[in-house]
Design a protein around this motif. Structure first.
Motif, PDB file in Angstrom:
ATOM      1  N   THR A  10     -32.162  11.115  71.674  1.00 22.19           N
ATOM      2  CA  THR A  10     -32.946   9.588  71.754  1.00 22.19           C
ATOM      3  C   THR A  10     -32.240   8.869  70.957  1.00 22.19           C
ATOM      4  OG1 THR A  10     -34.920  11.043  72.031  1.00 22.19           O
ATOM      5  CG2 THR A  10     -35.212   8.604  71.573  1.00 22.19           C
ATOM      6  N   CYS A  11     -31.938   7.272  71.440  1.00 24.38           N
ATOM      7  CA  CYS A  11     -31.250   6.369  70.860  1.00 24.38           C
ATOM      8  C   CYS A  11     -32.155   5.864  69.702  1.00 24.38           C
ATOM      9  CB  CYS A  11     -31.093   5.356  71.859  1.00 24.38           C
ATOM     10  SG  CYS A  11     -30.399   3.760  71.112  1.00 24.38           S
ATOM     11  N   LYS A  12     -31.556   5.911  68.504  1.00 25.63           N
ATOM     12  CA  LYS A  12     -32.094   5.584  67.222  1.00 25.63           C
ATOM     13  C   LYS A  12     -32.597   3.972  67.412  1.00 25.63           C
ATOM     14  CE  LYS A  12     -29.124   8.035  64.161  1.00 25.63           C
ATOM     15  NZ  LYS A  12     -28.405   7.833  63.220  1.00 25.63           N
ATOM     16  N   PHE A  13     -32.094   3.255  68.300  1.00 27.19           N
ATOM     17  CA  PHE A  13     -32.450   1.712  68.319  1.00 27.19           C
ATOM     18  C   PHE A  13     -33.628   1.558  69.364  1.00 27.19           C
ATOM     19  CE2 PHE A  13     -31.359  -2.545  69.016  1.00 27.19           C
ATOM     20  CZ  PHE A  13     -31.219  -3.046  67.813  1.00 27.19           C
ATOM     21  N   CYS A  14     -33.478   1.927  70.599  1.00 24.00           N
ATOM     22  CA  CYS A  14     -34.073   1.592  71.524  1.00 24.00           C
ATOM     23  C   CYS A  14     -35.083   2.842  72.134  1.00 24.00           C
ATOM     24  CB  CYS A  14     -33.632   0.999  72.937  1.00 24.00           C
ATOM     25  SG  CYS A  14     -32.705   2.334  73.918  1.00 24.00           S
ATOM     26  N   GLY A  15     -34.928   4.062  71.676  1.00 24.54           N
ATOM     27  CA  GLY A  15     -35.450   5.220  72.073  1.00 24.54           C
ATOM     28  C   GLY A  15     -35.170   5.904  73.571  1.00 24.54           C
ATOM     29  N   ALA A  16     -34.241   5.366  74.327  1.00 23.60           N
ATOM     30  CA  ALA A  16     -33.689   5.810  75.299  1.00 23.60           C
ATOM     31  C   ALA A  16     -33.070   6.998  75.291  1.00 23.60           C
ATOM     32  CB  ALA A  16     -32.825   4.859  76.157  1.00 23.60           C
ATOM     33  N   MET A  17     -33.212   8.068  76.271  1.00 17.11           N
ATOM     34  CA  MET A  17     -32.624   9.304  76.347  1.00 17.11           C
ATOM     35  C   MET A  17     -30.890   8.857  76.687  1.00 17.11           C
ATOM     36  SD  MET A  17     -34.818  11.420  75.496  1.00 17.11           S
ATOM     37  CE  MET A  17     -34.500  13.152  76.125  1.00 17.11           C
ATOM     38  N   PHE A  18     -30.035   9.741  76.130  1.00 11.88           N
ATOM     39  CA  PHE A  18     -28.437   9.649  76.431  1.00 11.88           C
ATOM     40  C   PHE A  18     -27.958  10.988  76.038  1.00 11.88           C
ATOM     41  CE2 PHE A  18     -28.628   8.540  72.066  1.00 11.88           C
ATOM     42  CZ  PHE A  18     -27.351   8.848  71.373  1.00 11.88           C
ATOM     43  N   HIS A  19     -26.752  11.181  76.546  1.00 10.57           N
ATOM     44  CA  HIS A  19     -25.806  12.098  76.280  1.00 10.57           C
ATOM     45  C   HIS A  19     -25.127  11.949  75.038  1.00 10.57           C
ATOM     46  CE1 HIS A  19     -26.438  14.632  79.827  1.00 10.57           C
ATOM     47  NE2 HIS A  19     -26.520  13.577  80.420  1.00 10.57           N
ATOM     48  N   TYR A  20     -25.296  12.805  73.920  1.00 14.21           N
ATOM     49  CA  TYR A  20     -24.400  12.513  72.938  1.00 14.21           C
ATOM     50  C   TYR A  20     -23.207  13.755  73.042  1.00 14.21           C
ATOM     51  CZ  TYR A  20     -23.301  12.573  67.915  1.00 14.21           C
ATOM     52  OH  TYR A  20     -22.612  12.713  66.693  1.00 14.21           O
ATOM     53  N   TYR A  21     -22.065  13.009  72.988  1.00 13.82           N
ATOM     54  CA  TYR A  21     -20.752  14.129  72.766  1.00 13.82           C
ATOM     55  C   TYR A  21     -19.999  14.292  71.311  1.00 13.82           C
ATOM     56  CZ  TYR A  21     -21.394  12.758  77.612  1.00 13.82           C
ATOM     57  OH  TYR A  21     -21.724  12.684  78.985  1.00 13.82           O
ATOM     58  N   GLY A  22     -21.034  14.283  70.295  1.00 14.00           N
ATOM     59  CA  GLY A  22     -20.453  14.762  69.045  1.00 14.00           C
ATOM     60  C   GLY A  22     -19.873  13.600  68.194  1.00 14.00           C
ATOM     61  N   PHE A  23     -19.849  12.383  68.711  1.00 11.91           N
ATOM     62  CA  PHE A  23     -19.404  11.114  67.747  1.00 11.91           C
ATOM     63  C   PHE A  23     -20.221   9.974  67.926  1.00 11.91           C
ATOM     64  CE2 PHE A  23     -17.296  11.524  71.904  1.00 11.91           C
ATOM     65  CZ  PHE A  23     -17.285  10.459  72.712  1.00 11.91           C
ATOM     66  N   GLY A  24     -20.169   8.821  67.039  1.00 14.31           N
ATOM     67  CA  GLY A  24     -20.937   7.765  67.033  1.00 14.31           C
ATOM     68  C   GLY A  24     -22.342   8.221  66.140  1.00 14.31           C
ATOM     69  N   TYR A  25     -22.993   7.168  65.758  1.00 12.46           N
ATOM     70  CA  TYR A  25     -24.145   7.135  65.072  1.00 12.46           C
ATOM     71  C   TYR A  25     -25.379   7.370  65.802  1.00 12.46           C
ATOM     72  CZ  TYR A  25     -20.594   5.430  61.731  1.00 12.46           C
ATOM     73  OH  TYR A  25     -19.548   5.504  61.221  1.00 12.46           O
ATOM     74  N   GLY A  26     -25.602   7.786  67.220  1.00 15.42           N
ATOM     75  CA  GLY A  26     -26.970   7.998  67.731  1.00 15.42           C
ATOM     76  C   GLY A  26     -27.518   6.936  68.543  1.00 15.42           C
ATOM     77  N   TYR A  27     -26.662   6.165  69.043  1.00 16.79           N
ATOM     78  CA  TYR A  27     -27.176   4.950  69.937  1.00 16.79           C
ATOM     79  C   TYR A  27     -26.646   5.265  71.407  1.00 16.79           C
ATOM     80  CZ  TYR A  27     -27.793   2.990  65.169  1.00 16.79           C
ATOM     81  OH  TYR A  27     -28.228   2.637  63.881  1.00 16.79           O
ATOM     82  N   CYS A  28     -27.307   5.002  72.295  1.00 17.43           N
ATOM     83  CA  CYS A  28     -27.023   4.853  73.688  1.00 17.43           C
ATOM     84  C   CYS A  28     -26.068   3.959  73.964  1.00 17.43           C
ATOM     85  CB  CYS A  28     -28.308   4.635  74.440  1.00 17.43           C
ATOM     86  SG  CYS A  28     -28.759   3.017  74.725  1.00 17.43           S
ATOM     87  N   GLU A  29     -25.235   3.898  75.174  1.00 17.98           N
ATOM     88  CA  GLU A  29     -24.199   2.946  75.416  1.00 17.98           C
ATOM     89  C   GLU A  29     -24.615   1.655  75.482  1.00 17.98           C
ATOM     90  OE1 GLU A  29     -22.423   4.108  79.338  1.00 17.98           O
ATOM     91  OE2 GLU A  29     -22.175   6.232  78.569  1.00 17.98           O
ATOM     92  N   ARG A  30     -26.078   1.450  75.712  1.00  9.65           N
ATOM     93  CA  ARG A  30     -26.255   0.079  75.901  1.00  9.65           C
ATOM     94  C   ARG A  30     -26.533  -0.657  74.472  1.00  9.65           C
ATOM     95  NH1 ARG A  30     -30.887   0.524  78.803  1.00  9.65           N
ATOM     96  NH2 ARG A  30     -32.352   0.559  77.154  1.00  9.65           N
ATOM     97  N   CYS A  31     -27.041   0.203  73.651  1.00 11.31           N
ATOM     98  CA  CYS A  31     -27.184  -0.124  72.224  1.00 11.31           C
ATOM     99  C   CYS A  31     -26.154  -0.125  71.279  1.00 11.31           C
ATOM    100  CB  CYS A  31     -28.415   0.762  71.668  1.00 11.31           C
ATOM    101  SG  CYS A  31     -30.066   0.200  72.281  1.00 11.31           S
ATOM    102  N   THR A  32     -24.892   0.674  71.356  1.00 12.64           N
ATOM    103  CA  THR A  32     -23.965   0.851  70.728  1.00 12.64           C
ATOM    104  C   THR A  32     -23.436  -0.372  70.352  1.00 12.64           C
ATOM    105  OG1 THR A  32     -23.585   3.102  71.078  1.00 12.64           O
ATOM    106  CG2 THR A  32     -21.539   1.643  70.327  1.00 12.64           C
ATOM    107  N   PRO A  33     -22.802  -1.391  71.534  1.00 15.27           N
ATOM    108  CA  PRO A  33     -22.317  -2.497  70.804  1.00 15.27           C
ATOM    109  C   PRO A  33     -23.134  -3.606  70.173  1.00 15.27           C
ATOM    110  CG  PRO A  33     -22.244  -2.394  73.378  1.00 15.27           C
ATOM    111  CD  PRO A  33     -23.047  -1.274  72.760  1.00 15.27           C
ATOM    112  N   ILE A  34     -24.378  -3.575  70.442  1.00 20.28           N
ATOM    113  CA  ILE A  34     -25.207  -4.302  69.660  1.00 20.28           C
ATOM    114  C   ILE A  34     -25.402  -3.792  68.214  1.00 20.28           C
ATOM    115  CG2 ILE A  34     -27.910  -4.652  69.344  1.00 20.28           C
ATOM    116  CD1 ILE A  34     -28.133  -4.368  72.481  1.00 20.28           C
ATOM    117  N   ASP A  35     -25.413  -2.528  67.960  1.00 13.27           N
ATOM    118  CA  ASP A  35     -25.325  -2.114  66.748  1.00 13.27           C
ATOM    119  C   ASP A  35     -24.094  -2.388  65.949  1.00 13.27           C
ATOM    120  OD1 ASP A  35     -26.068  -0.093  64.493  1.00 13.27           O
ATOM    121  OD2 ASP A  35     -24.258   0.832  65.226  1.00 13.27           O
ATOM    122  N   ASN A  36     -22.916  -2.227  66.677  1.00 16.31           N
ATOM    123  CA  ASN A  36     -21.624  -2.502  66.392  1.00 16.31           C
ATOM    124  C   ASN A  36     -21.698  -4.119  65.582  1.00 16.31           C
ATOM    125  OD1 ASN A  36     -20.540  -0.116  66.399  1.00 16.31           O
ATOM    126  ND2 ASN A  36     -19.528  -0.392  68.457  1.00 16.31           N
TER     127      ASN A  36
END
Length: 148
Positions: A16-42
């Motif tokens: 579950t995305c830490k930012f928006c709560g959406a479900m996403f596939h996590y592949y073992g890297f990153g900080y736990g954000y979905c594809e939509r929220c990762t750029p916003i978080d960055n």
């Protein structure tokens, strides 16, 4: 061991995305954000980091007011180890187990060591339970007690 250019097997789990709560596939890297929220978080992370770099030490409330990034999100950057509180600061975050002051992360060194030792002792295995990896994959399978 993987060869240069060869892809290693990745973790694939649903999170579950830490930012928006959406479900996403996590592949073992990153900080736990979905594809939509990762750029916003960055973008938010770089705003905070740049402000701290330019202005030195400041309280989380001050950084939050100036950058528009919530104190909760700044705390998450500290918990993730993406930011560190300077050594000479008067304000720190707390270890989640014992409450000691820490500069980043979730646990102080003592609690991390205790937890690690507890896990090691809970997972303690006899030598016969640990198999040996083959040096090569050539050859046939051998069975104990079977003449084939």
């Amino acid at each position: 061991m993987s060869k240069p250019g060869e892809r290693t097997q990745q973790v694939d789990e649903v999170r579950t995305c830490k930012f928006c709560g959406a479900m996403f596939h996590y592949y073992g890297f990153g900080y736990g954000y979905c594809e939509r929220c990762t750029p916003i978080d960055n973008e938010m992370f770089h705003r905070v980091k740049d402000y701290i770099w330019e202005h030195g030490t400041a309280t989380m409330a001050m950084v939050s007011d100036v950058t528009g990034v919530s104190v909760k999100q700044i705390t998450q950057y500290l918990r993730d180890g993406r930011l560190e509180i300077p050594e000479d600061s008067d304000i720190y975050i707390r270890c989640e187990l014992c409450g000691a002051n820490i500069r980043f992360g979730r646990y102080c060194q003592e609690c991390a060591n205790k937890t690690s030792k507890s896990l090691k002792s809970a997972m303690k295995m006899d030598l016969f339970e640990i198999g040996e990896k083959p040096k090569s994959m050539k050859g046939k399978m051998h069975y104990i007690g079977n003449d084939k």
